[in-house]
Design a protein around this motif. Structure first.
Motif, PDB file in Angstrom:
ATOM      1  N   GLY A   1       0.819  -1.190   0.000  1.00 19.71           N
ATOM      2  CA  GLY A   1       0.000   0.000   0.000  1.00 19.71           C
ATOM      3  C   GLY A   1       0.861   1.252   0.000  1.00 19.71           C
ATOM      4  O   GLY A   1       1.831   1.352   0.765  1.00 19.71           O
ATOM      5  N   TYR A   2       0.503   2.196  -0.869  1.00 13.41           N
ATOM      6  CA  TYR A   2       1.262   3.440  -0.998  1.00 13.41           C
ATOM      7  C   TYR A   2       0.327   4.621  -0.724  1.00 13.41           C
ATOM      8  O   TYR A   2      -0.768   4.700  -1.298  1.00 13.41           O
ATOM      9  N   LEU A   3       0.783   5.509   0.130  1.00  9.65           N
ATOM     10  CA  LEU A   3       0.085   6.773   0.338  1.00  9.65           C
ATOM     11  C   LEU A   3       0.488   7.767  -0.748  1.00  9.65           C
ATOM     12  O   LEU A   3       1.563   7.617  -1.350  1.00  9.65           O
ATOM     13  N   PRO A   4      -0.324   8.792  -0.989  1.00 13.16           N
ATOM     14  CA  PRO A   4       0.051   9.791  -2.022  1.00 13.16           C
ATOM     15  C   PRO A   4       1.159  10.715  -1.536  1.00 13.16           C
ATOM     16  O   PRO A   4       1.071  11.939  -1.622  1.00 13.16           O
ATOM     17  N   LEU A   5       2.247  10.093  -1.018  1.00 17.01           N
ATOM     18  CA  LEU A   5       3.390  10.859  -0.513  1.00 17.01           C
ATOM     19  C   LEU A   5       4.700  10.296  -1.039  1.00 17.01           C
ATOM     20  O   LEU A   5       5.756  10.481  -0.406  1.00 17.01           O
ATOM     21  N   MET A   6       4.665   9.612  -2.182  1.00 15.54           N
ATOM     22  CA  MET A   6       5.841   8.876  -2.617  1.00 15.54           C
ATOM     23  C   MET A   6       6.880   9.752  -3.296  1.00 15.54           C
ATOM     24  O   MET A   6       8.043   9.359  -3.406  1.00 15.54           O
ATOM     25  N   SER A   7       6.524  10.924  -3.740  1.00 10.88           N
ATOM     26  CA  SER A   7       7.491  11.812  -4.381  1.00 10.88           C
ATOM     27  C   SER A   7       7.898  12.927  -3.432  1.00 10.88           C
ATOM     28  O   SER A   7       7.200  13.236  -2.456  1.00 10.88           O
ATOM     29  N   GLY A   8       9.051  13.534  -3.717  1.00 10.04           N
ATOM     30  CA  GLY A   8       9.516  14.624  -2.872  1.00 10.04           C
ATOM     31  C   GLY A   8       8.589  15.819  -2.911  1.00 10.04           C
ATOM     32  O   GLY A   8       8.350  16.478  -1.883  1.00 10.04           O
ATOM     33  N   ALA A   9       8.010  16.119  -4.084  1.00  7.66           N
ATOM     34  CA  ALA A   9       7.088  17.249  -4.196  1.00  7.66           C
ATOM     35  C   ALA A   9       5.826  17.013  -3.380  1.00  7.66           C
ATOM     36  O   ALA A   9       5.316  17.925  -2.719  1.00  7.66           O
ATOM     37  N   ALA A  10       5.299  15.770  -3.423  1.00 14.61           N
ATOM     38  CA  ALA A  10       4.094  15.467  -2.657  1.00 14.61           C
ATOM     39  C   ALA A  10       4.368  15.551  -1.151  1.00 14.61           C
ATOM     40  O   ALA A  10       3.526  16.041  -0.384  1.00 14.61           O
ATOM     41  N   MET A  11       5.558  15.091  -0.715  1.00 16.25           N
ATOM     42  CA  MET A  11       5.893  15.162   0.699  1.00 16.25           C
ATOM     43  C   MET A  11       6.076  16.614   1.134  1.00 16.25           C
ATOM     44  O   MET A  11       5.657  17.010   2.237  1.00 16.25           O
ATOM     45  N   ALA A  12       6.673  17.445   0.288  1.00 15.97           N
ATOM     46  CA  ALA A  12       6.838  18.861   0.628  1.00 15.97           C
ATOM     47  C   ALA A  12       5.486  19.553   0.743  1.00 15.97           C
ATOM     48  O   ALA A  12       5.267  20.378   1.649  1.00 15.97           O
ATOM     49  N   ALA A  13       4.544  19.207  -0.164  1.00 19.62           N
ATOM     50  CA  ALA A  13       3.212  19.799  -0.080  1.00 19.62           C
ATOM     51  C   ALA A  13       2.488  19.356   1.184  1.00 19.62           C
ATOM     52  O   ALA A  13       1.764  20.137   1.821  1.00 19.62           O
ATOM     53  N   PHE A  14       2.699  18.095   1.598  1.00 19.74           N
ATOM     54  CA  PHE A  14       2.063  17.614   2.836  1.00 19.74           C
ATOM     55  C   PHE A  14       2.615  18.341   4.060  1.00 19.74           C
ATOM     56  O   PHE A  14       1.863  18.750   4.950  1.00 19.74           O
ATOM     57  N   LEU A  15       3.930  18.515   4.115  1.00 21.39           N
ATOM     58  CA  LEU A  15       4.521  19.208   5.262  1.00 21.39           C
ATOM     59  C   LEU A  15       4.066  20.671   5.310  1.00 21.39           C
ATOM     60  O   LEU A  15       3.824  21.230   6.394  1.00 21.39           O
ATOM     61  N   LYS A  16       3.927  21.254   4.147  1.00 19.16           N
ATOM     62  CA  LYS A  16       3.469  22.643   4.103  1.00 19.16           C
ATOM     63  C   LYS A  16       2.029  22.759   4.582  1.00 19.16           C
ATOM     64  O   LYS A  16       1.675  23.715   5.291  1.00 19.16           O
ATOM     65  N   SER A  17       1.178  21.774   4.213  1.00 22.11           N
ATOM     66  CA  SER A  17      -0.216  21.822   4.667  1.00 22.11           C
ATOM     67  C   SER A  17      -0.331  21.635   6.168  1.00 22.11           C
ATOM     68  O   SER A  17      -1.287  22.105   6.790  1.00 22.11           O
ATOM     69  N   ARG A  18       0.636  20.939   6.770  1.00 19.08           N
ATOM     70  CA  ARG A  18       0.650  20.732   8.216  1.00 19.08           C
ATOM     71  C   ARG A  18       1.469  21.802   8.934  1.00 19.08           C
ATOM     72  O   ARG A  18       1.663  21.700  10.154  1.00 19.08           O
ATOM     73  N   GLU A  19       1.941  22.775   8.169  1.00 21.31           N
ATOM     74  CA  GLU A  19       2.731  23.882   8.719  1.00 21.31           C
ATOM     75  C   GLU A  19       3.945  23.375   9.482  1.00 21.31           C
ATOM     76  O   GLU A  19       4.254  23.790  10.601  1.00 21.31           O
ATOM     77  N   VAL A  20       4.624  22.431   8.842  1.00 25.77           N
ATOM     78  CA  VAL A  20       5.868  21.885   9.388  1.00 25.77           C
ATOM     79  C   VAL A  20       7.009  22.499   8.591  1.00 25.77           C
ATOM     80  O   VAL A  20       7.113  22.316   7.373  1.00 25.77           O
ATOM     81  N   TRP A  21       7.888  23.240   9.285  1.00 20.21           N
ATOM     82  CA  TRP A  21       8.996  23.932   8.643  1.00 20.21           C
ATOM     83  C   TRP A  21      10.324  23.277   9.030  1.00 20.21           C
ATOM     84  O   TRP A  21      10.358  22.292   9.780  1.00 20.21           O
ATOM     85  N   GLY A  22      11.382  23.848   8.564  1.00 22.92           N
ATOM     86  CA  GLY A  22      12.693  23.242   8.771  1.00 22.92           C
ATOM     87  C   GLY A  22      13.055  23.040  10.222  1.00 22.92           C
ATOM     88  O   GLY A  22      13.596  22.001  10.609  1.00 22.92           O
ATOM     89  N   GLU A  23      12.757  24.033  11.081  1.00 24.29           N
ATOM     90  CA  GLU A  23      13.163  23.900  12.484  1.00 24.29           C
ATOM     91  C   GLU A  23      12.306  22.907  13.261  1.00 24.29           C
ATOM     92  O   GLU A  23      12.726  22.415  14.315  1.00 24.29           O
ATOM     93  N   THR A  24      11.102  22.590  12.778  1.00 23.61           N
ATOM     94  CA  THR A  24      10.223  21.644  13.476  1.00 23.61           C
ATOM     95  C   THR A  24      10.090  20.306  12.747  1.00 23.61           C
ATOM     96  O   THR A  24       9.341  19.433  13.192  1.00 23.61           O
TER      97      THR A  24
END
Length: 578
Positions: free
Chosen positions: A48-71
């Motif tokens: 099973g794969y979540l829609p987070l398999m690419s670097g761009a998709a993971m960056a968009a997910f972190l941005k939606s969760r307001e997760v930045w470099g320091e956190t």
């Protein structure tokens, strides 16, 4: 007592009807020793794969969760810790063991031992954790701003082992780091065994192979329904059970896994009535497969054609498995084409031909696709979606049948070997006496055998006088049997002295070196004075070297009639002894 011969047409649901005729060729050769055939999925790995398999998709997910470099680091570690805590809490709540494996261990064998020890019938068996390689992400600086890219790392994985009422023993493997990839293992034979129990069909199972089936046709119909299971629902239910991040309030609650078939094994089993019958046939099948199946043959089995555009390798290897406890001792031949292969091996009284598909894009499927703005039906590369599991079965079943059809060229020497063993073994008679075995490599018995099989005896048979007369005219005499020991009640007449050839006249040497006939007493006949031996009568003697009158040898070949020889003049000088 063997049962009725097996009819392959009783299992027409196994493969398309056009291929049944091919499988008939192999089955008809061994129909009296086969109780049935069964085609079934064996080992199947779903991922099973979540829609987070690419670097761009993971960056968009972190941005939606307001997760930045320091956190970022604390966020990822918190989610991994939550997955581990969930595994510990589940084991505590169910009263099952949680174990960290620091060394290589066969996890499935360990889980089975735990289930047998604790008499687990259904539910969670154990959770095993181990550090393994994984596919995750890394944060990289390009000089101006960070970006996310895929990376290979090692992280903690959790193996959940369950005993499912429908699937049997399965494992659910969950990666603790993002993107939280999941893998579920299912065995088709375990699933089929529970289907047979539900329909009250009797069977005998050895490891993951059925050696006896009470109703072969009905069992095949149940095995074919494996592809019709609602796998998206079944797999999604276990994903929710092991991954708390998918639940309400979790960081992944709005996502679902996309399920694919990572590996598929489909086997065609030939059920022999006795293990001994398969043991006698298996060495010849393995030898024929390893020596005579070319790369073109292997690709034909898998539905491909060897052309100049093929980029890859085709490898065949043979192996004997004799390690106790790992699997049932037997033989295995494997033909690999890139990432897919077909193999043959034996399990108990079962001959199994199995096709393994890891890369389905080597094959084709006919489906509706979009071409130039229109929906058309076309043959396109096969994908890994679980909805295409039916095509996996079709391709694998056809490959197995082609392989069995090629094995029909192997002739079974077992009946001839058994007849030869009976002929070359001492046998008792009704009155308690023992009949000596026939020795085909012995000159005496081989010549006697040839005399008895002469065509002139086909109509009227033969008598002792005919056999003695025939043996007297053979070109090679019957040599005494070295293994025979004379009994004390019989006296053996010693052979008469014969001059050595190298100390005689050359003509006499030719006669002396000609072998005489042996008698029942084990010695050679000597020619009577004034007469030639029986094998030399009415024949011509050709001597290589004849002494001339001046006692000088000549190389001219001379032809003498036996009637022209004076035996008295050819006698050896008096006093010469061997």
């Amino acid at each position: 007592m063997p049962g009725p011969a097996f009819d392959p047409r009783s299992c027409t649901a196994t493969v398309p009807a056009v291929l049944i005729a091919f499988m008939d060729k192999f089955i008809e050769q061994h129909a009296d020793r086969i109780s049935g055939t069964l085609g079934c999925f064996d080992r199947v790995l779903f991922r099973g794969y979540l829609p987070l398999m690419s670097g761009a998709a993971m960056a968009a997910f972190l941005k939606s969760r307001e997760v930045w470099g320091e956190t970022l680091k604390s966020f990822l570690l918190d989610q991994a810790e939550r997955l581990k805590r969930h595994a510990l809490d589940l084991c505590t709540r169910e009263g099952r063991p949680y174990e960290y494996l620091s060394h290589a261990t066969k996890k499935e064998d360990l889980a089975r031992k735990i289930a047998e020890r604790d008499e687990i019938a259904e539910g969670l068996v154990c959770v095993l954790s181990v550090v393994e390689p994984c596919r995750t992400f890394s944060l990289v600086w390009n000089g101006r701003s960070p970006y996310v890219q895929s990376a290979r790392r090692k992280c903690l994985h959790f193996y959940y082992y369950f005993l499912d009422k429908d699937l049997g023993l399965i494992h659910v493997k969950l990666q603790s780091w993002f993107p939280c990839q999941i893998q579920i293992y299912v065995n088709g034979h375990e699933w089929l065994a529970r289907q047979l129990d539900r329909h009250h069909l009797k069977y005998m199972k050895l490891d993951n192979a059925f050696v006896r089936l009470s109703d072969v046709k009905r069992s095949q119909e149940l095995a074919d329904s494996f592809e019709r299971v609602d796998w998206i629902h079944v797999l999604g239910r276990y994903a929710l059970r092991v991954n708390p991040l998918l639940r309400q309030g979790g960081v992944l609650h709005s996502m679902q896994y996309y399920w694919v078939t990572a590996q598929s094994e489909y086997s065609t089993d030939i059920l022999f009535r006795k293990r001994a019958d398969l043991e006698e046939l298996m060495p010849r099948l393995c030898q024929y497969s390893a020596l005579y199946f070319s790369a073109s043959d292997v690709m034909t089995f898998l539905g491909r054609k060897l052309t100049g555009h093929f980029l890859g390798e085709v490898v065949t290897d043979q192996r004997e498995v004799e390690v106790p406890g790992s699997r049932i001792p037997g033989r295995r031949v494997k033909h690999r084409m890139k990432m897919n292969w077909i193999k043959m091996y034996d399990k108990g009284a079962v001959l199994r031909v199995e096709t393994v598909i890891n890369n389905p894009e080597e094959f084709r499927v006919r489906r509706r696709v979009r071409r130039q703005g229109r929906d058309v039906m076309a043959w396109v590369p096969l994908r890994k979606s679980v909805t295409l599991l039916f095509r996996y079965r079709e391709i694998s079943a056809q490959s197995n049948v082609r392989y069995l059809e090629a094995l029909s060229q192997v002739q079974d020497p077992t009946p001839a070997v058994r007849d030869l063993d009976a002929l070359t073994t001492n046998a008792p008679t009704k009155d308690g006496r023992t009949v000596r075995a026939f020795k085909p490599l012995s000159r005496n018995e081989r010549m006697l055998f040839e005399v008895l099989l002469a065509g002139e005896h086909a109509l009227h048979g033969f008598t002792n006088r005919d056999v003695r007369q025939k043996l007297g005219l053979t070109s090679y005499p019957l040599a005494p049997d070295e293994d025979r020991r004379p009994s004390p009640s019989h006296s053996v007449v010693p052979p008469a002295p014969c001059p050595r050839p190298h100390r005689q006249n050359p003509t006499l040497a030719t006669l002396a070196s000609f072998p005489g006939r042996s008698t029942d007493h084990g010695h050679r006949h000597q020619a009577q004075r004034g007469r030639l031996p029986q094998p030399l009568r009415n024949r011509r003697l050709i001597c290589g070297n004849i002494f001339a009158k001046n006692e000088e040898p000549t190389k001219e070949r001379s032809t003498l009639l036996p009637s022209q020889l004076d035996l008295a003049s050819l006698r050896a000088p008096h006093g010469l002894r061997p």
